[in-house]
Every structure is written in structure tokens, then in C-alpha cells.
Design a protein around this motif. Structure first.
Motif, PDB file in Angstrom:
ATOM      1  N   ASN A  36       0.920  -1.141   0.000  1.00 37.06           N
ATOM      2  CA  ASN A  36       0.000   0.000   0.000  1.00 37.06           C
ATOM      3  C   ASN A  36       0.956   1.185   0.000  1.00 37.06           C
ATOM      4  OD1 ASN A  36      -2.153   1.650   0.352  1.00 37.06           O
ATOM      5  ND2 ASN A  36      -2.563   1.042   2.458  1.00 37.06           N
ATOM      6  N   CYS A  37       1.583   1.415  -1.130  1.00 32.78           N
ATOM      7  CA  CYS A  37       2.893   2.074  -1.137  1.00 32.78           C
ATOM      8  C   CYS A  37       2.958   3.438  -0.451  1.00 32.78           C
ATOM      9  CB  CYS A  37       3.453   2.186  -2.554  1.00 32.78           C
ATOM     10  SG  CYS A  37       5.204   2.655  -2.500  1.00 32.78           S
ATOM     11  N   ASP A  38       3.789   3.468   0.584  1.00 34.53           N
ATOM     12  CA  ASP A  38       4.167   4.725   1.221  1.00 34.53           C
ATOM     13  C   ASP A  38       5.692   4.738   1.411  1.00 34.53           C
ATOM     14  OD1 ASP A  38       4.422   2.874   3.228  1.00 34.53           O
ATOM     15  OD2 ASP A  38       3.292   3.990   4.725  1.00 34.53           O
ATOM     16  N   VAL A  39       6.351   4.135   0.431  1.00 34.58           N
ATOM     17  CA  VAL A  39       7.819   4.084   0.484  1.00 34.58           C
ATOM     18  C   VAL A  39       8.396   5.499   0.443  1.00 34.58           C
ATOM     19  CG1 VAL A  39       9.869   3.364  -0.827  1.00 34.58           C
ATOM     20  CG2 VAL A  39       8.022   1.737  -0.397  1.00 34.58           C
ATOM     21  N   CYS A  40       7.733   6.380  -0.288  1.00 34.82           N
ATOM     22  CA  CYS A  40       8.193   7.774  -0.261  1.00 34.82           C
ATOM     23  C   CYS A  40       7.029   8.653   0.190  1.00 34.82           C
ATOM     24  CB  CYS A  40       8.765   8.187  -1.617  1.00 34.82           C
ATOM     25  SG  CYS A  40       7.578   8.901  -2.743  1.00 34.82           S
ATOM     26  N   PRO A  41       7.285   9.912   0.500  1.00 40.64           N
ATOM     27  CA  PRO A  41       6.234  10.768   1.069  1.00 40.64           C
ATOM     28  C   PRO A  41       5.078  11.058   0.114  1.00 40.64           C
ATOM     29  CG  PRO A  41       8.408  11.677   1.514  1.00 40.64           C
ATOM     30  CD  PRO A  41       8.601  10.577   0.529  1.00 40.64           C
ATOM     31  N   LEU A  42       5.142  10.615  -1.141  1.00 35.84           N
ATOM     32  CA  LEU A  42       4.006  10.834  -2.030  1.00 35.84           C
ATOM     33  C   LEU A  42       2.829   9.927  -1.670  1.00 35.84           C
ATOM     34  CD1 LEU A  42       5.921  11.263  -5.412  1.00 35.84           C
ATOM     35  CD2 LEU A  42       4.698  13.019  -4.161  1.00 35.84           C
ATOM     36  N   GLU A  43       3.118   8.830  -0.968  1.00 34.58           N
ATOM     37  CA  GLU A  43       2.091   7.927  -0.429  1.00 34.58           C
ATOM     38  C   GLU A  43       0.989   7.591  -1.445  1.00 34.58           C
ATOM     39  OE1 GLU A  43       0.722   9.582   3.266  1.00 34.58           O
ATOM     40  OE2 GLU A  43       2.627   9.153   4.254  1.00 34.58           O
ATOM     41  N   CYS A  44       1.379   6.999  -2.563  1.00 36.79           N
ATOM     42  CA  CYS A  44       0.412   6.674  -3.630  1.00 36.79           C
ATOM     43  C   CYS A  44      -0.588   5.599  -3.224  1.00 36.79           C
ATOM     44  CB  CYS A  44       1.150   6.197  -4.872  1.00 36.79           C
ATOM     45  SG  CYS A  44       2.222   7.447  -5.565  1.00 36.79           S
ATOM     46  N   GLY A  45      -0.210   4.700  -2.320  1.00 34.92           N
ATOM     47  CA  GLY A  45      -1.141   3.665  -1.854  1.00 34.92           C
ATOM     48  C   GLY A  45      -1.364   2.528  -2.837  1.00 34.92           C
ATOM     49  N   VAL A  46      -0.556   2.382  -3.859  1.00 28.55           N
ATOM     50  CA  VAL A  46      -0.731   1.286  -4.829  1.00 28.55           C
ATOM     51  C   VAL A  46      -0.031   0.020  -4.304  1.00 28.55           C
ATOM     52  CG1 VAL A  46      -0.897   2.809  -6.834  1.00 28.55           C
ATOM     53  CG2 VAL A  46       1.362   2.005  -6.096  1.00 28.55           C
ATOM     54  N   ASN A  47      -0.462  -1.120  -4.843  1.00 32.77           N
ATOM     55  CA  ASN A  47       0.186  -2.381  -4.464  1.00 32.77           C
ATOM     56  C   ASN A  47       1.254  -2.722  -5.503  1.00 32.77           C
ATOM     57  OD1 ASN A  47       1.016  -4.920  -3.761  1.00 32.77           O
ATOM     58  ND2 ASN A  47      -1.038  -5.641  -3.245  1.00 32.77           N
ATOM     59  N   ARG A  48       2.467  -2.342  -5.212  1.00 27.18           N
ATOM     60  CA  ARG A  48       3.559  -2.557  -6.179  1.00 27.18           C
ATOM     61  C   ARG A  48       3.929  -4.040  -6.285  1.00 27.18           C
ATOM     62  NH1 ARG A  48       7.903   1.858  -4.489  1.00 27.18           N
ATOM     63  NH2 ARG A  48       9.119   0.779  -6.087  1.00 27.18           N
ATOM     64  N   LEU A  49       3.610  -4.814  -5.264  1.00 22.99           N
ATOM     65  CA  LEU A  49       3.913  -6.255  -5.326  1.00 22.99           C
ATOM     66  C   LEU A  49       2.997  -6.944  -6.327  1.00 22.99           C
ATOM     67  CD1 LEU A  49       4.461  -6.964  -1.519  1.00 22.99           C
ATOM     68  CD2 LEU A  49       6.188  -6.546  -3.283  1.00 22.99           C
ATOM     69  N   LEU A  53       1.284   0.619 -10.411  1.00 24.77           N
ATOM     70  CA  LEU A  53       2.289   1.680 -10.502  1.00 24.77           C
ATOM     71  C   LEU A  53       1.787   2.969  -9.875  1.00 24.77           C
ATOM     72  CD1 LEU A  53       3.474   1.214 -14.217  1.00 24.77           C
ATOM     73  CD2 LEU A  53       4.502   0.262 -12.153  1.00 24.77           C
ATOM     74  N   GLY A  54       2.625   3.589  -9.087  1.00 23.03           N
ATOM     75  CA  GLY A  54       2.338   4.915  -8.560  1.00 23.03           C
ATOM     76  C   GLY A  54       3.088   5.964  -9.368  1.00 23.03           C
ATOM     77  N   LEU A  55       3.286   7.115  -8.761  1.00 22.05           N
ATOM     78  CA  LEU A  55       3.906   8.225  -9.501  1.00 22.05           C
ATOM     79  C   LEU A  55       5.339   7.928  -9.946  1.00 22.05           C
ATOM     80  CD1 LEU A  55       2.382  11.093  -7.369  1.00 22.05           C
ATOM     81  CD2 LEU A  55       2.047  10.790  -9.825  1.00 22.05           C
ATOM     82  N   CYS A  56       6.032   7.063  -9.218  1.00 23.85           N
ATOM     83  CA  CYS A  56       7.417   6.748  -9.634  1.00 23.85           C
ATOM     84  C   CYS A  56       7.451   5.704 -10.749  1.00 23.85           C
ATOM     85  CB  CYS A  56       8.237   6.262  -8.448  1.00 23.85           C
ATOM     86  SG  CYS A  56       7.643   4.692  -7.765  1.00 23.85           S
ATOM     87  N   LYS A  57       6.271   5.153 -11.101  1.00 22.71           N
ATOM     88  CA  LYS A  57       6.158   4.188 -12.207  1.00 22.71           C
ATOM     89  C   LYS A  57       7.136   3.007 -12.078  1.00 22.71           C
ATOM     90  CE  LYS A  57       3.754   6.964 -15.512  1.00 22.71           C
ATOM     91  NZ  LYS A  57       3.493   8.061 -14.614  1.00 22.71           N
ATOM     92  N   CYS A  91      12.174   8.224 -10.494  1.00 26.03           N
ATOM     93  CA  CYS A  91      12.475   9.119  -9.384  1.00 26.03           C
ATOM     94  C   CYS A  91      11.146   9.503  -8.761  1.00 26.03           C
ATOM     95  CB  CYS A  91      13.168  10.359  -9.968  1.00 26.03           C
ATOM     96  SG  CYS A  91      13.700  11.562  -8.741  1.00 26.03           S
ATOM     97  N   ASN A  92      11.155   9.928  -7.508  1.00 27.65           N
ATOM     98  CA  ASN A  92       9.898  10.382  -6.904  1.00 27.65           C
ATOM     99  C   ASN A  92       9.719  11.899  -7.040  1.00 27.65           C
ATOM    100  OD1 ASN A  92      11.851  11.050  -5.009  1.00 27.65           O
ATOM    101  ND2 ASN A  92      10.576  10.530  -3.257  1.00 27.65           N
ATOM    102  N   LEU A  93      10.658  12.546  -7.709  1.00 29.82           N
ATOM    103  CA  LEU A  93      10.494  13.968  -8.031  1.00 29.82           C
ATOM    104  C   LEU A  93      10.280  14.082  -9.536  1.00 29.82           C
ATOM    105  CD1 LEU A  93      13.509  15.410  -5.997  1.00 29.82           C
ATOM    106  CD2 LEU A  93      11.123  15.319  -5.281  1.00 29.82           C
ATOM    107  N   SER A 138      15.092   6.770  -3.416  1.00 33.76           N
ATOM    108  CA  SER A 138      13.998   6.977  -2.455  1.00 33.76           C
ATOM    109  C   SER A 138      12.770   6.113  -2.725  1.00 33.76           C
ATOM    110  CB  SER A 138      13.571   8.450  -2.465  1.00 33.76           C
ATOM    111  OG  SER A 138      14.683   9.279  -2.326  1.00 33.76           O
ATOM    112  N   HIS A 139      12.548   5.721  -3.988  1.00 34.48           N
ATOM    113  CA  HIS A 139      11.352   4.941  -4.314  1.00 34.48           C
ATOM    114  C   HIS A 139      11.611   3.430  -4.274  1.00 34.48           C
ATOM    115  CE1 HIS A 139      13.681   5.454  -7.932  1.00 34.48           C
ATOM    116  NE2 HIS A 139      12.887   4.691  -8.648  1.00 34.48           N
ATOM    117  N   ILE A 140      12.853   3.029  -3.990  1.00 37.18           N
ATOM    118  CA  ILE A 140      13.170   1.592  -4.012  1.00 37.18           C
ATOM    119  C   ILE A 140      14.010   1.167  -2.805  1.00 37.18           C
ATOM    120  CG2 ILE A 140      12.946   1.045  -6.482  1.00 37.18           C
ATOM    121  CD1 ILE A 140      15.950   1.793  -6.647  1.00 37.18           C
TER     122      ILE A 140
HETATM  123  S1  SF4 Z   1       5.999   7.606  -5.882  1.00 36.43           S
HETATM  124 FE1  SF4 Z   1       6.506   5.422  -5.914  1.00 36.43          FE
HETATM  125  S2  SF4 Z   1       7.591   5.112  -3.958  1.00 36.43           S
HETATM  126 FE2  SF4 Z   1       6.506   7.045  -3.767  1.00 36.43          FE
HETATM  127  S3  SF4 Z   1       4.602   6.440  -2.759  1.00 36.43           S
HETATM  128 FE3  SF4 Z   1       4.238   6.503  -5.010  1.00 36.43          FE
HETATM  129  S4  SF4 Z   1       4.521   4.388  -5.666  1.00 36.43           S
HETATM  130 FE4  SF4 Z   1       5.446   4.576  -3.631  1.00 36.43          FE
END
Ligand code: SF4
Length: 309
Positions: A36-49, A53-57, A91-93, A138-140
Motif C-alpha cells: 500500500n505504497c508509502d515508500v516515499c512521502p508521495l504515499e500513492c497507496g498502490v500495491n507494487r507487489l 504503478l504509482g507516480l514513480c512508475k 524518481c519520486n520527483l 527513495s522509491h526503491i
Molecule cells: S511515488 Fe513510488 S515510492 Fe513514492 S509512494 Fe508513489 S509508488 Fe510509492
């Protein structure tokens, strides 16, 4: 098995954690954040497993665009044999002036498993590199921890450098405590609205400053060995933007007052128009020498003397 009694101040932090059997636990804790991805502060909430894909694709598997002994980092990082740099894609930016857009904004690169990532680290160590330098990590963070865990079991023993855009989550930084030896964060902006406009992230200054304080707490000021090579500590990078857009004075004051006057600081003058700057006239030129000199003068006035200039 690692002998704790042989550890010295120069021993990379992750070897102690590995010897204590704690690194594997960190990997497991970190992977839970991918669901429930919150690996970075963007906190997309997707299931990367599950491949979402969230914003970092980036899904479960990171992509590596290149890796090699890098001789162009700061002297204490590159030394004479090079820094074992691993460039991750994405990248998360989303900086409109990204100087590496082909790597960070386009999925260029090869997908790697943890085993392959570990092998890359060991190859860089075998090539004589002074350290392993994770660029755009930051995203991995979970995947990096997994790779380090495997590499440590196969003999990795050089320091780890976390080379980040500086938008890092407190949860990931706490999992990296005792793993990373050298933190190398950017401090890009002093003002939130500017960060939003040019990198599309909220609260950059707050998140970034909190991250840098935590990094300093973990590793302290940059320490060099007898050869002048860094083995532990914090190295901050600040890229001066045209027209004062980076908020340099705010950042330098923060460093002097809240981090350390002994902080090792690289104030960078190499900004050049790139990627989408054609749409932003205020960013569509190099900085002038006097713009750079003003920032250096501010740093000196604030008592920041460890400048990589
Ligand atoms: S940008 Fe990537 S690492 Fe950051 S919360 Fe979204 S999916 Fe997770």
C-alpha cells in the motif's frame, strides 16, 4: 560469520547489523510498505507487489540504467578508484529541469532482481570502488535493502552511499539507520510553492529538512580516513538555480542553525536548461557567476566552511 570484535569505526554499518541478524528483519519490514505504497512521502497507496504503478512508475523490481566506478563525484566519495555508482531509473520527483531526464523520467534501464542487484554491488567492489553509491534510491528502499542483505552474505564490505533528491520518508530512513554509512541528500528548495511548481511535490522543504536532520542524527558530520576518503557522515548538495529560485539563503541558514556548521556542503553551479525548461523562461538559462558567488558568500557568512568548491 562476522566477528564483532574486528569491527572498527571504519566498518560499514550494515556489517554490524548483518552480524546481529537484524538486516533480514529490516528487509521484511520494508517490503510491507510496497503493498500500500508509502515508500516515499508521495504515499500513492498502490500495491507494487501486484504490479500496480504509482507516480514513480516502478513496480516490485527496480531498473538500473548503468553502473560503473564514477570519478566525477566529490573527492571524498570518488577518491582515486571511483565511487561504485548504481543509477536507478525513475524518481519520486518530477523536476522540470531534470538534468538526467532520460534516466529519471523515462523507463530506460534493465529490470533487476535482488540477486542481480547484489551481484552488481559485488562487481563494483571487485573493481576497487571505495563505496556503493545508490543514485535516486527513495522509491526503491526495500529493494536496495534486499540487495544489500544478499551482498553482505557474499562479502560486500565497503560503505554504502544514499544519494537522494532529499524527498525521503521518515519510515524508510529509520529502516536505513545502521545500514547507510554516507547520506548524500540534495536540498533543492527553500520554498514550498517553488518545489510544487518545478518538481511537483508537496511540502518539499519540510520533508527535506526533517530528512536531513534525521540523516545527521544517524551518521553525523562527514568523516574521512587517512587517504581523504569518506567512510561515514552527511554530505549535502545544493544546486543553485537562476533567479534565486532555489531559496539558497533559507537552506544555508537551516544547515548552519539546525544541522551543523561542520556540514560538508557542495554548492553546485552546473545548472543548465534541460528537459522542459523551454516552458519556463525563468529557468531557461545557466546561472551567472555572480549568482553563484552570492550563495558562497552567504555560506561563509553563516560559518559554513566545509565547502566542496
Ligand atoms: S511515488 Fe513510488 S515510492 Fe513514492 S509512494 Fe508513489 S509508488 Fe510509492
Amino acid at each position: 560469520m562476522y566477528n564483532l570484535f574486528m569491527h572498527s569505526e571504519h566498518t560499514p554499518a550494515f556489517l554490524t547489523l548483518t552480524a546481529q541478524g537484524l538486516l533480514e528483519e529490516r528487509v521484511q519490514q520494508a517490503y510491507q510498505h510496497l503493498e500500500n505504497c508509502d515508500v516515499c512521502p508521495l504515499e500513492c497507496g498502490v500495491n507494487r507487489l501486484k504490479g500496480e504503478l504509482g507516480l514513480c512508475k516502478t513496480d516490485e523490481f527496480p531498473r538500473v540504467s548503468s553502473y560503473f566506478p564514477h570519478h566525477g563525484e566529490e573527492d571524498p566519495i570518488s577518491g582515486n578508484l571511483g565511487s561504485g555508482t548504481i543509477f536507478f531509473t525513475r524518481c519520486n520527483l518530477r523536476c522540470v529541469y531534470c538534468q538526467n531526464a532520460d534516466i529519471s523520467q523515462v523507463s530506460f534501464g534493465r529490470e533487476v532482481t535482488s540477486e542481480e542487484l547484489a551481484k552488481i554491488m559485488l562487481n563494483l567492489q571487485a573493481a576497487g570502488c571505495h563505496n556503493i553509491n545508490f543514485v535516486s534510491p527513495s522509491h526503491i528502499v526495500p529493494q536496495i535493502l534486499a540487495g544489500v542483505h544478499l551482498a553482505a552474505q557474499s562479502g560486500l564490505k565497503i560503505p554504502l552511499v544514499y544519494n537522494t533528491g532529499g524527498y525521503d520518508s521518515p519510515a524508510m530512513l529509520s529502516l536505513l539507520d545502521g545500514v547507510v554509512d554516507i547520506y548524500m541528500p540534495d536540498m533543492k528548495y527553500g520554498e514550498e510553492s517553488v518545489a510544487w511548481k518545478y518538481s511537483q511535490v508537496k511540502n518539499y522543504p519540510e520533508v527535506n529538512q526533517q530528512a536531513v536532520v534525521e540523516m545527521q542524527r544517524q551518521v553525523g558530520d562527514l568523516k574521512l580516513d587517512e587517504q581523504g576518503i569518506a567512510y561515514r557522515g552527511l554530505l549535502v548538495r545544493h544546486l543553485v538555480l537562476p533567479n534565486g529560485l532555489a531559496g539558497s539563503e533559507t537552506i544555508l541558514k537551516f544547515l548552519a542553525e539546525k544541522v551543523s556548521k561542520q556540514v560538508y556542503l557542495n554548492i553546485m553551479d552546473q545548472y543548465h536548461p534541460a528537459y522542459k525548461t523551454g516552458d519556463y523562461p525563468e529557468l531557461n538559462r545557466r546561472i551567472r557567476p555572480e549568482e553563484y558567488q552570492v550563495v558562497i558568500a552567504i555560506a561563509r557568512r553563516l560559518g559554513l566552511t566545509r565547502l566542496a568548491v
